[in-house]
Each structure stands twice: as structure tokens, then as C-alpha cells.
Scaffold this active site. Structure first.
Site, mmCIF file in Angstrom:
data_model
loop_
_atom_site.group_PDB
_atom_site.id
_atom_site.type_symbol
_atom_site.label_atom_id
_atom_site.label_comp_id
_atom_site.label_asym_id
_atom_site.label_seq_id
_atom_site.Cartn_x
_atom_site.Cartn_y
_atom_site.Cartn_z
ATOM 1 N N GLU A 487 0.870 -1.195 0.000
ATOM 2 C CA GLU A 487 0.000 0.000 0.000
ATOM 3 C C GLU A 487 0.895 1.228 0.000
ATOM 4 O OE1 GLU A 487 -2.745 -0.023 3.309
ATOM 5 O OE2 GLU A 487 -2.720 -2.209 3.365
ATOM 6 N N ILE A 555 -6.056 3.018 -3.776
ATOM 7 C CA ILE A 555 -6.761 1.781 -4.071
ATOM 8 C C ILE A 555 -7.068 1.792 -5.559
ATOM 9 C CG2 ILE A 555 -7.773 1.328 -1.818
ATOM 10 C CD1 ILE A 555 -10.217 2.941 -2.604
#
Length: 805
Positions: A487, A555
């Protein structure tokens, strides 16, 4: 034979006593088709919080389906398969409970043979329960992953429901959850990549429920993507005793194979064939792909190898619901495919699924489009002990058994955060037991040689290591394992706000509880380039120092998970596309940065108020070494020193009506790529463009079509700064679902939506009646638009549709 049970359920959003009974009167309930959720209407409709949206319905609901089983099938085995129900499903057949699944993640099944009435009406009743923090019935322990911030809440029958009808001696299904069976495991070995050959092995679990021993022969047909028979793998006869379950193995070297990779995601169907006395009694297809993998640590040769070639993995970290505004988590499969196409068009080849296993439709998508997947089990953000750890182990085993034939899955993720060395070793043992030859690695995010994150023993037990924002990176892990950044960006920005110079917003003015204040330009320029640079230039491609094997940006699409634009937006806005998959400028930035070829993008638009002077940002790929900026053919700037490797900025450019063009050059001064933006006139009309699945809109009660609505000028060009209300009316056999505006609470499932940056998207769901649907769009001061789609009939016989026979 496999039946589709998706159409024509009766549904009620309440806990109704006696609803499991065969004679219960459900005539007043709503008729729905699967995939279905009741959280489509109450998600994306209120301000986002640190734990997601708080007002979604979490309760018990009921579904009932009537069907008639053909009398000619009497004596056969019958199994139900549910691809996912969040969080628990109690299933009844003809008034009798046949099972309970509470894990809320993996596919599961039940043997309903003894409850079916052949040649007569049958009723399946499902009590679906997504009650908040529902504990496990036995023992009262909750599931760690049952939390709406990390596993957004979409209750109901959100994925396919199937019924399998099999002979008494049969291939089992890969449903270790509840059924406890393992199905067929297909894997390649002994590769000759240049020679396009490999040994293909199939291990098929066969069960005999006849009263006598059966001598069976198992063989396999290898069928290519075009439906042609590529090869047949012969097998020898074996005896299976009454009540016995055994694994039958067959293997053969196959020439002329096309190996699976992101560049060429070749798929095959391995059709397993079970014969008794020369007659075929069962056939079970396994869709798979064959690829050789290697996982290496180190700074020079470290990384992931597919078919003897190093592959740098780049892409996105995605919640496994991968939900859409308006339709929630009950997404028709063709829209899942649209995600896959958009992701590949952005030159990404990786999805790191987050927290819980991705469902079958998402993995079918990654298999088809060549997107490497990191597949987790189920967790939140910490190690656990006792029953909660056992739940995670059971979930990982179920996921491995079900998905171990999927070529896109290269990694099993044992935890979203570090786990102990003992737990990591236990997960490794699972991989070695249930997926010993699938060419996959198991690991965990955040483990390192630090004792605070598992220590060297945890790293040693893992087969790859994940990090987050580079926080858990360690030289010890790098030297021994591939490292994947899981991430690497968290910032948020809305699609609608271009920059500080564009009407009607003139910047992103936010409330006091908002964390990020980026415009679309900020998000697509400085934020995208700087966060990418940290891993691309500084940590991945450094000379002789290949630290990372891949990286996933958080995302993919704006989501109903937890966000940080509190009391200001109705979604987490970290996506490359918005919540209905309209591209944000950030998508083009990532397309450019992830493209090994020459690529370029001018961020923003070129329709400004008179007198505007601003910095123009251009993203160019690594194959470009100089960018020149032209306005109406005249050069206004040149830049050969990009910020963060990819970002070329040109300050104080004076706007003038016409065309702005960015031209990319090599170091030798040869033009290799260019891109332009053109000034549009004032919006004078609306434009509607319909989209359906490739085969058209099916009148099955669950399929959807969407329509893009644009405000266009007299030349038909989208006016990029138009933001105003558009009203819709629908005629024909469909239900208008509406669209979404992230800054307007309650915008979903309404008859109007605002354009954002000149465009928005609205959805229509097919009913069970076929015919022509006409959508009309109107807006003040603009010429109205209409568009039509025609739905095709979808028929059932006795409530059943044959998928495969």
C-alpha cells in the site's frame, strides 16, 4: 449437470418466523435475482467515517426460491454451492436445515440429496445474517474480519448460487468449507519454456456413494481457449470401495502449450472425465493456466519470475468487495470484467486483495486479464490467538482448496499485518499440504527481522514479505525473499474538482474534519508522481539494488471502506477511478508511469476563464526524456528535468482558446509521443451513451446497463467544467437505479444526478420482462437526450436454468 439458481428468489428485509417452512406464504415478498444486496440503497449515501459508512443495514433477511427437479434425475447426488454470503447463511431445503456457514468469505456447499423431491416442487430458504459483529454460533467467538471498515458491508446473496447434480460415483467439488471436499488439483511441472512443453498433472478426488465397489477410469481432455481439443491425458482403472473417497492422479507431458503470463493470459479447460465400464458418468471442467514461477531474494536477481522472465509487478491494493456505488457489492460479472480491462489498460498487472479472500468472480477476472493476485485468507490488522486464529487457518485452507487452480494467484497472504513465526510456519505448512505444486508463495505483510514484527524466524518461514509505506522494509528480508510493497499511497481527492482555476469550484474547499485537500490536478500530478517515485526510482530500479519485486497503490476505485474526508464526502476517494468507474485524472497518470513504452498525458483540461495563467503539469513515461509544451502550435516551454522521474511542470502558462499539446522526445531529440487537450464551447446539449454486457442486456432480474450522460458543446465535445443537475425518466421493462455524487448525501437511487467535470454515469437494472428500455435525460438550458437498449428474454424451466450438462 449444473443449474443456475440465480433468477427469481423471493426476498424480505426482515427476520420472519417460520420462513423456512415449505408451506410458508412468500407471495407478498419482493422478487429479486442474484447477485443481490439490500445495501446498494444505503451505501455511498452518507458521510464516510474512520470505520466506513455507519448507517448500512446489518440484520437478518430471508430469501426463498421454488423450483421443480426433473423426475428423471431421481437417485442422483445433489449439492448446493454458494459463492459467498456475508456474514452467515442458514440454509433450508423443503423446511429442513441442511447447514450453516458463518465465515462470510469463501464459497461453501451442502449435500441436499436426501431433502430433494424429484418431479415435484422444492423450496430453498436462506436466512442471511450480516448483523453487526455476529459471533460464531458454537462458542460465541466473533470473526476478526467481520468489520465494515476492512470488509465493507454488503449483505444478501451477493454472488452466484449453483446446484450440482452428480452420479453416485463422482468428482467432488472444491468446497472444503462445510462439504469438506477438495475437488481436482491441476498443476504443471518439468517445464521446457522454449519448447512450449510441460508435464500436466491432475489429482482428482473421487467419491463412491454406490452400494458396491466401482472400477473407474479417470482421464482428462485439455481444451484450449477456442474450444479445440489440445490433448487427452489417459488414466488407468482403479477400484473405489463403497463409501470411499480417494485421490486419483494422472500425468502426461503436453507439447505446444501457451503459458499464462500478464502479457499473454492463456487459459485452458482441463475436463476431467470419470468412466465406468467404458461409459462416461461424470465430467468436471477445471479452468486453469500453466506457468512456471520462481521467487527470489537479493538486490540484483531478486524478484518474481514467470516462465523464466523477470516480471515487475505493479498495480493496486483493493478491498475484495470491489464495490460500486449504486449497485453495491452485487456486481454482474461483465462489470467485474470492465474493472479488469481498465486495470490492464493502465498497464497494471497486480492486485493485492485486502483482508479477506477475493470471491470467485474477481479471481476469474484476474485469470482472464492477466493480473497477478495476492490472495489473503481473512483478518483485520493484527495477529490473533485461540479460536480466532483457528478461524483464519480454516479460512485459508478453504481459499487454497477452492482457488489453487487459478493461474493469476501467485501469492497467499497469511496476514495483513505481522504474525508470529509459529503462525507463519503453520501457514506455510498449509501451503505445502494443499498447494504444494501450484507455483505460489505464502507470506505476510509487515513481518521483518525486528522482534517487534515477528523476527528473523518469521521472515525465514515466509516465502515472500510485504511492506506498507515502506515501514517494515528490512535488508534481512530483502536479501532472502521477494518484497512487495502492499500500500504505497493513501491520499484522497474527488474527480469533480479539476484545479484552483476551474469553475464552478475554483479549488477543493473542505470542512474542518477533512485530512486531504487535494484537487484532481494535485492528486494526479504531485501526489501520484511523488508516491510512485519513492518506490520506482528510489527503491525498485536503483542500480544494482532491486529492493522491491512489486508495489500496489491504494486503491483501485473510490470505495465505501473507511476514508478520511470526514463529514465532507460519501466515499473514500483514493481511487484511480471513481465509485462508478469513470476515470479520474489519476488513472491516466498511473497508465503513463506504469507504461514501459513512450506515453504522455496532459493533466486537466483546456477550457478556462479568460485571463487564466497557471502551471501545466504533464506526466511522461520513463521512455521519454524531454517534454515540449505547445499552445496552438507555438512552443511555450521545454523541460528535460522531471520531478519524481515522471512529472514535467510548466509554470505560468497563459490560457488561450485552442489546443495545448505535450510532445515527448528521446535523448536524441526524436519525437516519440504527443497528447493534446482542446478548448470546448459552452454546453448546449446532453448526450447519452448506453453500455451493456457483450451479449446485451439479459432480462434475468439482476443484469444492469449503464448510461454515460455528458454535457456537450455544439460540436459534440464534452464541456469539462459543466456541473449541474440532470433528471432522468425511464420507460420499458427496467428499474432506474440512478447515479452517484460523492459530495451529496443521499444521491444514489434517485431520479437525478449532477454532472461532474461534464459527465456522470447512471444505471438501469433489467426486470424479468424482455423489451426495449428508453432513457431520457433533461437539464435546464440544454437539449434533452434519449438512448435505448433492448433486453433479451431469459427463460427458466421449473425455476431452473442449465449452465452445463
Amino acid at each position: 449437470m449444473v443449474y443456475d439458481l440465480n433468477p427469481d428468489w423471493r426476498f424480505v428485509q426482515a427476520d420472519v418466523p417460520g420462513a423456512n417452512a415449505t408451506t410458508f406464504d412468500d407471495s407478498s415478498w419482493t422478487t429479486v435475482s442474484v447477485p443481490h444486496t439490500y445495501n446498494d440503497v444505503d451505501s455511498f449515501d452518507n458521510w464516510i467515517t474512520s470505520s466506513g459508512e455507519s448507517a448500512v443495514a446489518m440484520q437478518i433477511t430471508w430469501y426463498r426460491k421454488h423450483f421443480t427437479m426433473p423426475a428423471g434425475l431421481a437417485g442422483m447426488k445433489v449439492f448446493l454451492e454458494f459463492e459467498r454470503v456475508r456474514q452467515a447463511a442458514t440454509v433450508y431445503v423443503n423446511g429442513v436445515q441442511v447447514g450453516l456457514c458463518e465465515f462470510g468469505v469463501s464459497p461453501f456447499g451442502f449435500d441436499i440429496t436426501d431433502r430433494i423431491r424429484f418431479g415435484a416442487d422444492n423450496v430453498i430458504a436462506v436466512k442471511a445474517d450480516n448483523t453487526k459483529w455476529r459471533p460464531e454460533q458454537a462458542g460465541g467467538v466473533g470473526f476478526q474480519w467481520d468489520t465494515r471498515d476492512f470488509y465493507p458491508e454488503y449483505g444478501g446473496l451477493t454472488h452466484n448460487v449453483r446446484m450440482h447434480v452428480l452420479p453416485r460415483t463422482y468428482f467432488t467439488l472444491p468446497l472444503s468449507m462445510n462439504l469438506g471436499t477438495t475437488g481436482t488439483y491441476v498443476f504443471p511441472s518439468a517445464f521446457n519454456i522454449p519448447g512450449a512443453t510441460a508435464a500436466i498433472t491432475a489429482q482428482a478426488q473421487v467419491r463412491n456413494e454406490d452400494s458396491a465397489a466401482r472400477t473407474v477410469t479417470v482421464s482428462a481432455n485439455l481444451i484450449d481457449a477456442g474450444g479445440a481439443l489440445h490433448a487427452t491425458i489417459a488414466g488407468s482403472a482403479v477400484s473405489v470401495a463403497p463409501g470411499e473417497t480417494r485421490v486419483v492422479t494422472l500425468s502426461q507431458r503436453i507439447p505446444g502449450l501457451r503459458f499464462w503470463s500478464p502479457a499473454s493470459p492463456s487459459l485452458y479447460t482441463v475436463e476431467m472425465v470419470l468412466s465406468i465400464d467404458g461409459a462416461v458418468v461424470d465430467a468436471y471442467p477445471v479452468v486453469t493456466g500453466f506457468r512456471k514461477t520462481a521467487f527470489q531474494g537479493g538486490t540484483t536477481a531478486g524478484g518474481v519470475y514467470l516462465n523464466d522472465q523477470y516480471v515487475y509487478l505493479t498495480g493496486y491494493a483493493v478491498r475484495t468487495t470491489n464495490e460500486w456505488a449504486v449497485i453495491g457489492g452485487a456486481v454482474p460479472e461483465w462489470l467485474t470484467g470492465l474493472d479488469g480491462q481498465l486495470i490492464r489498460d493502465s498497464h497494471a498487472n497486480l492486485i493485492r486483495w485486502m483482508h479477506v479472500s477475493a470471491p470467485p468472480n474477481q479471481i476469474r477476472m484476474t485469470d482472464k486479464y492477466g493480473i497477478v493476485s495476492v490472495q489473503p485468507a481473512g483478518d483485520k490488522e493484527s495477529d490473533v490467538t485461540g479460536r480466532q486464529w483457528d478461524q483464519r487457518v480454516e479460512q485459508m485452507r478453504a481459499s487454497m482448496v477452492y482457488f489453487r487452480n487459478s493461474p493469476s494467484i501467485l501469492f497467499w497472504e497469511a496476514g495483513n499485518n505481522w504474525i508470529t513465526a509459529a503462525h507463519m510456519s503453520q501457514m506455510l505448512d498449509l501451503r505445502r499440504t494443499w498447494d504444494p505444486a501450484g507455483g505460489r508463495a505464502i507470506g505476510c505483510r509487515a513481518i521483518s527481522d525486528s522482534s517487534a514484527y515477528g523476527g528473523t524466524a518469521a521472515v525465514d518461514a515466509a516465502e515472500y514479505v510485504g511492506t506498507m509505506l515502506n515501514r517494515h522494509y528490512s535488508v534481512y528480508a530483502r536479501d532472502r525473499k521477494p518484497v512487495i510493497e502492499c500500500e504505497y499511497t493513501r491520499d484522497e481527492a474527488p474527480r469533480r474538482v479539476w484545479d484552483n482555476y476551474s469553475p464552478p469550484d475554483f479549488g477543493y474547499r473542505t470542512g474542518p474534519d477533512v485530512t486531504y485537500h487535494w484537487t484532481s490536478e494535485d492528486f494526479a500530478a504531485t501526489v501520484a508522481a511523488s508516491s510512485r517515485y519513492e518506490f520506482w526510482s528510489q527503491r525498485i530500479q536503483g542500480p544494482g539494488d532491486r529492493r522491491y519485486a512489486g508495489a500496489a497503490a491504494l486503491i483501485w476505485a473510490d470505495s465505501n471502506q473507511h476514508g478520511r474526508q470526514y463529514n465532507w464526502e460519501c466515499a473514500r476517494l483514493s481511487g484511480r477511478v471513481d465509485a462508478v468507474r469513470i476515470p479520474k485524472e489519476s488513472l491516466h497518470s498511473y497508465r503513463v508511469m506504469q507504461n514501459p513504452a513512450a506515453d504522455i498525458h496532459v493533466i486537466g483540461h483546456w477550457t478556462y476563464p479568460s485571463g487564466t495563467r497557471k502551471t501545466i503539469h504533464v506526466l511522461a513515461s520513463a521512455a521519454v526524456h524531454e517534454v515540449r509544451l505547445l499552445v496552438n502550435g507555438t512552443q511555450v516551454g521545454s523541460n528535460s528535468s522531471p520531478a519524481y522521474d515522471f512529472l514535467y511542470s510548466f509554470p505560468d502558462v497563459a490560457w488561450q482558446s485552442g489546443t495545448i499539446t505535450a510532445v515527448g522526445y528521446t535523448t536524441g531529440g526524436t519525437e516519440v509521443v504527443r497528447a493534446s487537450k482542446t478548448t470546448t464551447g459552452a454546453a448546449v446539449a446532453l448526450k447519452l451513451t448506453p453500455y451493456t454486457a457483450p451479449g446485451g442486456l439479459r432480462a434475468d432480474g439482476s443484469d444492469v446497463a449503464f448510461f454515460d450522460v455528458e454535457a456537450v458543446d455544439s460540436a459534440g465535445r464534452r464541456m469539462p467544467t459543466h456541473q449541474a443537475r440532470v433528471d432522468f425518466t425511464l420507460t420499458g421493462p427496467g428499474t432506474f437505479l440512478g447515479g452517484f455524487n460523492s459530495h451529496i448525501p443521499g444521491s444514489v437511487h434517485k431520479s437525478a444526478v449532477e454532472t461532474e467535470a461534464g459527465v456522470n454515469r447512471v444505471f438501469v437494472r433489467a426486470t424479468r420482462g424482455a423489451g426495449t428500455l428508453t432513457l431520457r435525460a433533461t437539464a435546464s438550458g440544454l437539449t434533452a437526450a434519449t438512448a435505448t437498449v433492448t433486453s433479451t428474454a431469459f427463460t427458466t424451466t421449473g425455476g431452473l436454468t442449465v449452465l452445463r450438462s
